[in-house]
Design an enzyme around this catalytic site. Structure first.
Site, PDB file in Angstrom:
ATOM      1  N   GLY A  53      13.952   5.535  -7.987  1.00  0.00           N
ATOM      2  CA  GLY A  53      13.769   5.801  -9.416  1.00  0.00           C
ATOM      3  C   GLY A  53      14.446   4.844 -10.379  1.00  0.00           C
ATOM      4  O   GLY A  53      14.534   5.147 -11.560  1.00  0.00           O
ATOM      5  N   TRP A  55      13.394   1.957 -11.558  1.00  0.00           N
ATOM      6  CA  TRP A  55      12.452   1.461 -12.585  1.00  0.00           C
ATOM      7  C   TRP A  55      12.156   2.588 -13.585  1.00  0.00           C
ATOM      8  O   TRP A  55      12.057   2.352 -14.779  1.00  0.00           O
ATOM      9  CB  TRP A  55      11.147   0.945 -11.950  1.00  0.00           C
ATOM     10  CG  TRP A  55      11.281  -0.436 -11.363  1.00  0.00           C
ATOM     11  CD1 TRP A  55      12.427  -1.009 -10.911  1.00  0.00           C
ATOM     12  CD2 TRP A  55      10.245  -1.413 -11.191  1.00  0.00           C
ATOM     13  NE1 TRP A  55      12.169  -2.288 -10.448  1.00  0.00           N
ATOM     14  CE2 TRP A  55      10.832  -2.550 -10.608  1.00  0.00           C
ATOM     15  CE3 TRP A  55       8.881  -1.417 -11.432  1.00  0.00           C
ATOM     16  CZ2 TRP A  55      10.102  -3.700 -10.289  1.00  0.00           C
ATOM     17  CZ3 TRP A  55       8.146  -2.556 -11.116  1.00  0.00           C
ATOM     18  CH2 TRP A  55       8.755  -3.698 -10.555  1.00  0.00           C
ATOM     19  N   ASP A  85       5.473   8.681  -6.108  1.00  0.00           N
ATOM     20  CA  ASP A  85       5.955   8.107  -4.847  1.00  0.00           C
ATOM     21  C   ASP A  85       5.637   9.065  -3.702  1.00  0.00           C
ATOM     22  O   ASP A  85       5.466  10.259  -3.914  1.00  0.00           O
ATOM     23  CB  ASP A  85       7.460   7.827  -4.893  1.00  0.00           C
ATOM     24  CG  ASP A  85       7.873   6.781  -3.858  1.00  0.00           C
ATOM     25  OD1 ASP A  85       8.121   5.628  -4.245  1.00  0.00           O
ATOM     26  OD2 ASP A  85       7.925   7.106  -2.646  1.00  0.00           O
ATOM     27  N   ASP A 101       0.535   9.840  -2.285  1.00  0.00           N
ATOM     28  CA  ASP A 101       0.212   8.511  -1.764  1.00  0.00           C
ATOM     29  C   ASP A 101      -0.716   7.826  -2.769  1.00  0.00           C
ATOM     30  O   ASP A 101      -1.789   8.359  -3.078  1.00  0.00           O
ATOM     31  CB  ASP A 101      -0.490   8.724  -0.411  1.00  0.00           C
ATOM     32  CG  ASP A 101      -0.894   7.419   0.246  1.00  0.00           C
ATOM     33  OD1 ASP A 101      -0.887   6.369  -0.428  1.00  0.00           O
ATOM     34  OD2 ASP A 101      -1.217   7.465   1.443  1.00  0.00           O
ATOM     35  N   ASP A 126       6.086  -1.121  -7.829  1.00  0.00           N
ATOM     36  CA  ASP A 126       7.097  -1.801  -7.012  1.00  0.00           C
ATOM     37  C   ASP A 126       6.927  -1.378  -5.549  1.00  0.00           C
ATOM     38  O   ASP A 126       7.877  -1.344  -4.789  1.00  0.00           O
ATOM     39  CB  ASP A 126       8.490  -1.415  -7.542  1.00  0.00           C
ATOM     40  CG  ASP A 126       9.605  -2.235  -6.926  1.00  0.00           C
ATOM     41  OD1 ASP A 126       9.336  -3.352  -6.464  1.00  0.00           O
ATOM     42  OD2 ASP A 126      10.756  -1.744  -6.908  1.00  0.00           O
ATOM     43  N   LYS A 166       4.601  -5.706  -7.373  1.00  0.00           N
ATOM     44  CA  LYS A 166       5.313  -6.508  -6.384  1.00  0.00           C
ATOM     45  C   LYS A 166       4.301  -7.129  -5.422  1.00  0.00           C
ATOM     46  O   LYS A 166       3.344  -6.468  -5.005  1.00  0.00           O
ATOM     47  CB  LYS A 166       6.277  -5.611  -5.604  1.00  0.00           C
ATOM     48  CG  LYS A 166       6.865  -6.363  -4.437  1.00  0.00           C
ATOM     49  CD  LYS A 166       8.216  -5.975  -4.026  1.00  0.00           C
ATOM     50  CE  LYS A 166       8.446  -4.574  -3.564  1.00  0.00           C
ATOM     51  NZ  LYS A 166       9.864  -4.268  -3.676  1.00  0.00           N
TER      52      LYS A 166
END
Ligand code: SAM
Length: 320
Positions: A53, A55, A85, A101, A126, A166
């Site tokens: 957490g 970000w 998440d 997911d 990310d 990312k």
């Protein structure tokens, strides 16, 4: 590696604990913002692959808390931040959490429902799979997370919005660049100072969402595959950057930028620890230990099997 030793070798790990961030990743988003000013005018954000957490904390501190503390703010003006998440996350003020997911359509639908027909200004991702060390495999799984992110982007990012994800730099970077360039006016690969040079991780910063004219969300994968074919895809607004098969002067060079204060801390260096006058050093605990780490189940299984042995010994009339 002991905690003090890690504090010494990883300045961002130590700074994260000192400044109350759950993970050192917070600095990556802050350094991306230093370069790209990603939070300007942002009211609605999605944080994909958000646990533990840090970000989301950055989003809360930069967007939600200033709005909440502003004397003339109204409840309806407060920013909307939705974090997703696979893992559960401890609460963060102003952040709605969804456990799921991101590659699953149902998770995407849940996120979309939170926006209630509205659009997001910014989507960040990310996401990282459990790295296997097999580089091609890791790069492939990572690219699936980006594509899942892009699916969510095509449903809820507003025109002109920003997407940050990312990436693992590898042989498919130029293909990914071409695919993203179909949807965004500017696509830049960024390496924040807090991301180690030794890591193949980078972040793609996609600015000014502008999907091709007549684009339908259900055609996303067909369109992406077309970019990946040597015939490519061309229109006037979206230049063909499919450089994977081009060489020499025809090759399209991907914008790559180091970001964060270049005179700032170097994530590949060790720094001396700030010692107390008596020479001692007190290491801080992590800000938020994982609430459901993968090893928790292993510990539970071990406890259960120890209990099983104990019950059997009792049945045999033996002292367990
Ligand atoms: N940005 C986070 C922070 O600042 O605390 C760190 C994210 S961590 C590097 C990567 C996260 O990706 C993990 O928490 C993992 O559970 C999540 N993840 C990986 N695959 C996912 C998936 N398919 N759907 C949702 N989350 C996923």
């Amino acid at each position: 590696m002991g905690k003090a030793s890690r504090d010494k070798r990883d300045i961002y790990y130590r700074k994260a604990k000192e400044e109350g961030w759950r993970a050192r990743s917070a600095f990556k988003l802050l350094q991306i913002d230093e370069e790209f000013k990603i939070f300007e005018g942002v009211k609605r954000v999605v944080d994909l692959c958000a646990a533990p957490g840090s970000w989301s904390q950055v989003l809360s501190r930069k967007l939600y808390l200033p709005a909440k503390l502003s004397p003339d703010s109204k409840e309806s003006d407060l920013p909307l931040i939705v974090a997703i998440d696979l893992q559960p996350m401890a609460p963060i003020e102003g952040v709605i959490q969804v456990q799921g997911d991101i590659t699953n359509a149902r998770t995407a639908e849940t996120v979309i429902r939170h926006f209630d027909g509205g659009k997001a200004d910014l989507i960040v991702c990310d996401g990282a799979p459990d790295v296997t060390g097999l580089h091609d495999m890791d790069e492939f799984v990572q690219s699936q997370l980006i594509l899942a992110g892009l699916t969510i982007v095509t449903h809820i990012l507003k025109k002109g919005g920003t997407f940050i994800a990312k990436v693992f730099r590898g042989k498919d970077t130029s293909l990914l660049y071409s695919q993203l360039k179909l949807f965004f006016m500017e696509v830049t690969f960024a390496k924040p100072k807090s991301s180690r040079n030794s890591s193949i991780e980078a972040f793609v910063v996609c600015v000014n969402y502008s999907p091709p004219e007549g684009f339908r969300e259900e055609d996303l994968y067909r369109l992406l595959e077309k970019v990946g074919s040597p015939s490519g895809i061309l229109d006037d607004d979206h230049q063909d950057c499919s450089s994977a098969w081009l060489e020499g002067p025809n090759k399209v060079y991907i914008p790559f930028l180091a970001c964060g204060d270049l005179a700032g801390y170097d994530s590949d260096r060790s720094y001396p620890l700030p010692r107390n006058p008596d020479g001692s050093y007190r290491t801080l605990d992590p800000v938020q230990p994982p609430i459901a780490p993968p090893y928790k189940r292993a510990l539970e299984m071990r406890k259960a099997s120890n209990h099983g042995v104990q019950v059997s010994l009792e049945k045999l009339g033996l002292d367990p």
